[in-house]
Design a protein around this motif. Structure first.
Motif, PDB file in Angstrom:
ATOM      1  N   GLU A   5     -11.020  50.679  -7.770  1.00 25.43           N
ATOM      2  CA  GLU A   5     -10.822  51.910  -6.665  1.00 25.43           C
ATOM      3  C   GLU A   5      -9.565  52.332  -6.736  1.00 25.43           C
ATOM      4  OE1 GLU A   5     -12.876  50.838  -3.174  1.00 25.43           O
ATOM      5  OE2 GLU A   5     -14.700  50.940  -3.820  1.00 25.43           O
ATOM      6  N   GLN A   6      -8.623  51.429  -6.753  1.00 26.90           N
ATOM      7  CA  GLN A   6      -7.084  51.634  -6.484  1.00 26.90           C
ATOM      8  C   GLN A   6      -6.685  52.000  -8.022  1.00 26.90           C
ATOM      9  OE1 GLN A   6      -8.437  48.674  -5.818  1.00 26.90           O
ATOM     10  NE2 GLN A   6      -8.376  48.129  -3.546  1.00 26.90           N
ATOM     11  N   PRO A   7      -6.102  52.947  -8.405  1.00 29.31           N
ATOM     12  CA  PRO A   7      -5.759  53.366  -9.558  1.00 29.31           C
ATOM     13  C   PRO A   7      -4.394  52.595  -9.851  1.00 29.31           C
ATOM     14  CG  PRO A   7      -5.979  55.343  -8.292  1.00 29.31           C
ATOM     15  CD  PRO A   7      -6.040  54.395  -7.363  1.00 29.31           C
ATOM     16  N   HIS A   8      -3.475  52.261  -8.974  1.00 25.21           N
ATOM     17  CA  HIS A   8      -2.336  51.307  -9.468  1.00 25.21           C
ATOM     18  C   HIS A   8      -2.917  49.745  -9.943  1.00 25.21           C
ATOM     19  CE1 HIS A   8      -3.007  49.715  -5.295  1.00 25.21           C
ATOM     20  NE2 HIS A   8      -2.417  48.740  -5.478  1.00 25.21           N
ATOM     21  N   ARG A   9      -4.087  49.404  -9.611  1.00 26.06           N
ATOM     22  CA  ARG A   9      -4.560  48.278  -9.879  1.00 26.06           C
ATOM     23  C   ARG A   9      -5.066  48.254 -11.189  1.00 26.06           C
ATOM     24  NH1 ARG A   9      -4.366  44.054  -9.016  1.00 26.06           N
ATOM     25  NH2 ARG A   9      -6.569  42.911  -8.183  1.00 26.06           N
ATOM     26  N   ARG A  10      -5.419  49.404 -11.538  1.00 26.51           N
ATOM     27  CA  ARG A  10      -5.877  49.496 -13.152  1.00 26.51           C
ATOM     28  C   ARG A  10      -4.851  48.841 -14.101  1.00 26.51           C
ATOM     29  NH1 ARG A  10      -8.492  55.305 -11.878  1.00 26.51           N
ATOM     30  NH2 ARG A  10      -9.787  54.658 -10.416  1.00 26.51           N
ATOM     31  N   GLU A  11      -3.600  49.230 -13.785  1.00 27.33           N
ATOM     32  CA  GLU A  11      -2.392  49.226 -14.428  1.00 27.33           C
ATOM     33  C   GLU A  11      -2.345  47.738 -15.078  1.00 27.33           C
ATOM     34  OE1 GLU A  11      -0.132  51.381 -15.871  1.00 27.33           O
ATOM     35  OE2 GLU A  11      -1.598  52.651 -15.261  1.00 27.33           O
ATOM     36  N   SER A  12      -2.935  46.703 -14.180  1.00 21.30           N
ATOM     37  CA  SER A  12      -2.913  45.435 -14.601  1.00 21.30           C
ATOM     38  C   SER A  12      -3.717  44.970 -15.655  1.00 21.30           C
ATOM     39  CB  SER A  12      -3.367  44.451 -13.376  1.00 21.30           C
ATOM     40  OG  SER A  12      -4.787  44.516 -13.081  1.00 21.30           O
ATOM     41  N   LEU A  13      -4.429  45.806 -16.327  1.00 15.26           N
ATOM     42  CA  LEU A  13      -5.213  45.848 -17.505  1.00 15.26           C
ATOM     43  C   LEU A  13      -4.713  46.396 -18.632  1.00 15.26           C
ATOM     44  CD1 LEU A  13      -9.020  46.097 -15.870  1.00 15.26           C
ATOM     45  CD2 LEU A  13      -7.448  43.927 -15.753  1.00 15.26           C
ATOM     46  N   ILE A  14      -3.520  47.047 -18.450  1.00 17.91           N
ATOM     47  CA  ILE A  14      -3.009  47.735 -19.603  1.00 17.91           C
ATOM     48  C   ILE A  14      -1.986  47.086 -20.345  1.00 17.91           C
ATOM     49  CG2 ILE A  14      -2.072  50.033 -20.289  1.00 17.91           C
ATOM     50  CD1 ILE A  14      -4.722  50.291 -18.956  1.00 17.91           C
ATOM     51  N   ALA A  15      -2.156  46.956 -21.670  1.00 15.09           N
ATOM     52  CA  ALA A  15      -1.097  46.190 -22.427  1.00 15.09           C
ATOM     53  C   ALA A  15      -0.161  47.219 -22.973  1.00 15.09           C
ATOM     54  CB  ALA A  15      -1.985  45.505 -23.945  1.00 15.09           C
ATOM     55  N   ILE A  34      -0.836  38.193 -17.555  1.00 17.04           N
ATOM     56  CA  ILE A  34      -1.725  37.799 -16.803  1.00 17.04           C
ATOM     57  C   ILE A  34      -1.401  37.091 -15.528  1.00 17.04           C
ATOM     58  CG2 ILE A  34      -3.935  36.699 -16.291  1.00 17.04           C
ATOM     59  CD1 ILE A  34      -4.633  36.903 -19.495  1.00 17.04           C
ATOM     60  N   HIS A  35      -1.571  37.720 -14.238  1.00 14.26           N
ATOM     61  CA  HIS A  35      -1.281  37.028 -13.179  1.00 14.26           C
ATOM     62  C   HIS A  35      -2.312  36.473 -12.528  1.00 14.26           C
ATOM     63  CE1 HIS A  35       3.168  38.527 -13.402  1.00 14.26           C
ATOM     64  NE2 HIS A  35       2.431  39.557 -13.916  1.00 14.26           N
ATOM     65  N   VAL A  36      -2.561  35.217 -12.163  1.00 13.53           N
ATOM     66  CA  VAL A  36      -3.606  34.540 -11.453  1.00 13.53           C
ATOM     67  C   VAL A  36      -3.786  35.131 -10.177  1.00 13.53           C
ATOM     68  CG1 VAL A  36      -4.917  32.598 -11.143  1.00 13.53           C
ATOM     69  CG2 VAL A  36      -3.734  32.762 -13.231  1.00 13.53           C
ATOM     70  N   GLN A  37      -2.668  35.005  -9.451  1.00 13.11           N
ATOM     71  CA  GLN A  37      -2.864  35.357  -7.870  1.00 13.11           C
ATOM     72  C   GLN A  37      -1.496  36.286  -7.781  1.00 13.11           C
ATOM     73  OE1 GLN A  37      -3.185  31.385  -6.311  1.00 13.11           O
ATOM     74  NE2 GLN A  37      -4.985  31.869  -5.697  1.00 13.11           N
ATOM     75  N   GLY A  38      -1.280  36.651  -6.336  1.00 16.78           N
ATOM     76  CA  GLY A  38      -0.156  37.166  -6.002  1.00 16.78           C
ATOM     77  C   GLY A  38      -0.152  38.719  -5.889  1.00 16.78           C
ATOM     78  N   GLU A  39       0.858  39.278  -5.590  1.00 17.33           N
ATOM     79  CA  GLU A  39       0.819  40.928  -5.498  1.00 17.33           C
ATOM     80  C   GLU A  39       0.819  41.543  -6.629  1.00 17.33           C
ATOM     81  OE1 GLU A  39       4.660  42.211  -3.866  1.00 17.33           O
ATOM     82  OE2 GLU A  39       4.428  41.012  -2.009  1.00 17.33           O
ATOM     83  N   ALA A  40       0.816  41.273  -8.035  1.00 13.58           N
ATOM     84  CA  ALA A  40       0.618  41.538  -9.288  1.00 13.58           C
ATOM     85  C   ALA A  40      -0.450  41.123  -9.854  1.00 13.58           C
ATOM     86  CB  ALA A  40       1.799  41.216 -10.315  1.00 13.58           C
ATOM     87  N   GLU A  41      -1.516  40.496  -9.105  1.00 13.49           N
ATOM     88  CA  GLU A  41      -2.569  39.794  -9.583  1.00 13.49           C
ATOM     89  C   GLU A  41      -3.562  40.577 -10.460  1.00 13.49           C
ATOM     90  OE1 GLU A  41      -6.964  38.257  -7.890  1.00 13.49           O
ATOM     91  OE2 GLU A  41      -5.048  38.018  -6.784  1.00 13.49           O
ATOM     92  N   THR A  42      -3.899  40.235 -11.702  1.00  6.11           N
ATOM     93  CA  THR A  42      -4.690  40.898 -12.495  1.00  6.11           C
ATOM     94  C   THR A  42      -6.167  41.241 -12.155  1.00  6.11           C
ATOM     95  OG1 THR A  42      -3.319  40.063 -14.505  1.00  6.11           O
ATOM     96  CG2 THR A  42      -5.613  40.871 -15.049  1.00  6.11           C
ATOM     97  N   VAL A  43      -6.721  42.084 -12.248  1.00  8.47           N
ATOM     98  CA  VAL A  43      -7.882  42.306 -11.994  1.00  8.47           C
ATOM     99  C   VAL A  43      -8.849  41.694 -12.873  1.00  8.47           C
ATOM    100  CG1 VAL A  43      -9.829  44.316 -12.115  1.00  8.47           C
ATOM    101  CG2 VAL A  43      -7.794  44.939 -11.098  1.00  8.47           C
ATOM    102  N   PHE A  44      -9.621  40.951 -12.150  1.00  5.88           N
ATOM    103  CA  PHE A  44     -10.815  40.071 -12.855  1.00  5.88           C
ATOM    104  C   PHE A  44     -12.208  40.533 -12.353  1.00  5.88           C
ATOM    105  CE2 PHE A  44      -7.028  37.247 -12.281  1.00  5.88           C
ATOM    106  CZ  PHE A  44      -6.804  36.724 -13.564  1.00  5.88           C
ATOM    107  N   PHE A  45     -13.197  40.303 -13.344  1.00  7.31           N
ATOM    108  CA  PHE A  45     -14.447  41.056 -13.369  1.00  7.31           C
ATOM    109  C   PHE A  45     -15.440  39.665 -13.321  1.00  7.31           C
ATOM    110  CE2 PHE A  45     -12.302  44.222 -15.857  1.00  7.31           C
ATOM    111  CZ  PHE A  45     -12.224  45.277 -14.833  1.00  7.31           C
ATOM    112  N   ASP A  46     -16.763  40.177 -12.579  1.00  6.95           N
ATOM    113  CA  ASP A  46     -17.999  39.072 -12.500  1.00  6.95           C
ATOM    114  C   ASP A  46     -18.733  39.730 -13.133  1.00  6.95           C
ATOM    115  OD1 ASP A  46     -19.553  36.891 -11.671  1.00  6.95           O
ATOM    116  OD2 ASP A  46     -19.797  38.018  -9.606  1.00  6.95           O
ATOM    117  N   PHE A  47     -18.701  39.427 -14.474  1.00  9.13           N
ATOM    118  CA  PHE A  47     -19.941  39.768 -15.445  1.00  9.13           C
ATOM    119  C   PHE A  47     -19.734  38.812 -16.433  1.00  9.13           C
ATOM    120  CE2 PHE A  47     -16.743  41.443 -17.874  1.00  9.13           C
ATOM    121  CZ  PHE A  47     -15.968  42.762 -17.761  1.00  9.13           C
TER     122      PHE A  47
END
Length: 200
Positions: free
Chosen positions: A162-172, A187-200
């Motif tokens: 939903e948050q466009p700025h969070r999509r940037e965490s998946l861009i190489a 890859i950032h496991v936690q914190g302000e720059a946390e990478t988006v992780f999926f449940d699939f």
């Protein structure tokens, strides 16, 4: 006779010894003769050869030097081939690990476009599973490419975020390493720059 209930087995994380069993060279040991490792694409593989690399950070911004990653992707034509063979020029599956300097690398080809179950085209991407100390169940994410902005903008999975700025965490980010085309993906496991992780 009454039924005796056994207590639940304690959970255990993948680290800190994952390298010893699954990343022998990263642990300083001799590799096995038949090893699934980070060369998904050999020199004769068709497609655009690229290097993927990056670091893994914990919630405090410190490098995780014993993380283990599994990557799987379509080939350059957008086809997944589940039959793994070390003699093939390209395999859709590979493994890597962070080193003492905290960096991981994968030699592969840029994947082609794949359609999801509904027939909608997805942007070129690599699926990534991360194993590390402190993680009970591996984390799953995706790596997209920054030089595919139009495809990324309409990708059905990226648009679930939903948050466009969070999509940037998946861009190489495109770069070069020793003259070779490469993409950096941290890859950032936690914190302000946390990478988006999926449940699939």
């Amino acid at each position: 006779m009454p039924v005796q209930l056994l207590p639940e087995t304690p959970s255990q994380t993948a680290g800190p010894y994952v390298h010893i069993g699954l990343a022998l060279e990263a642990a300083g040991n001799a590799p096995r003769e038949q090893e699934i490792w980070n060369e998904m694409a050999r020199p004769g593989a068709p497609g655009e050869h690229i290097l993927l690399l990056g670091h893994v950070y914990d919630g405090n911004g410190h490098l995780i030097r014993d993380a283990f990653l599994e990557c799987w992707q379509a080939n350059h034509e957008g086809v997944y081939d589940s039959a793994f063979d070390l003699e093939k020029p390209f395999n859709c599956f590979g493994r890597t690990a962070t080193t003492d300097v905290g960096e991981w690398t994968i030699k592969t080809v840029k994947p082609g476009v794949v359609k999801n179950a509904s027939g909608v085209a997805m942007a070129a991407h690599v699926n990534v599973a991360l194993f590390a100390r402190g993680i009970n169940i591996h984390l799953q994410t995706r790596l997209y490419f920054d030089d595919e902005p139009e495809a990324n903008a309409v990708d059905p999975v990226l648009n679930l975020i939903e948050q466009p700025h969070r999509r940037e965490s998946l861009i190489a980010r495109r770069c070069t390493v020793d003259g070779q085309l490469a993409y950096r993906f941290d890859i950032h496991v936690q914190g302000e720059a946390e990478t988006v992780f999926f449940d699939f």
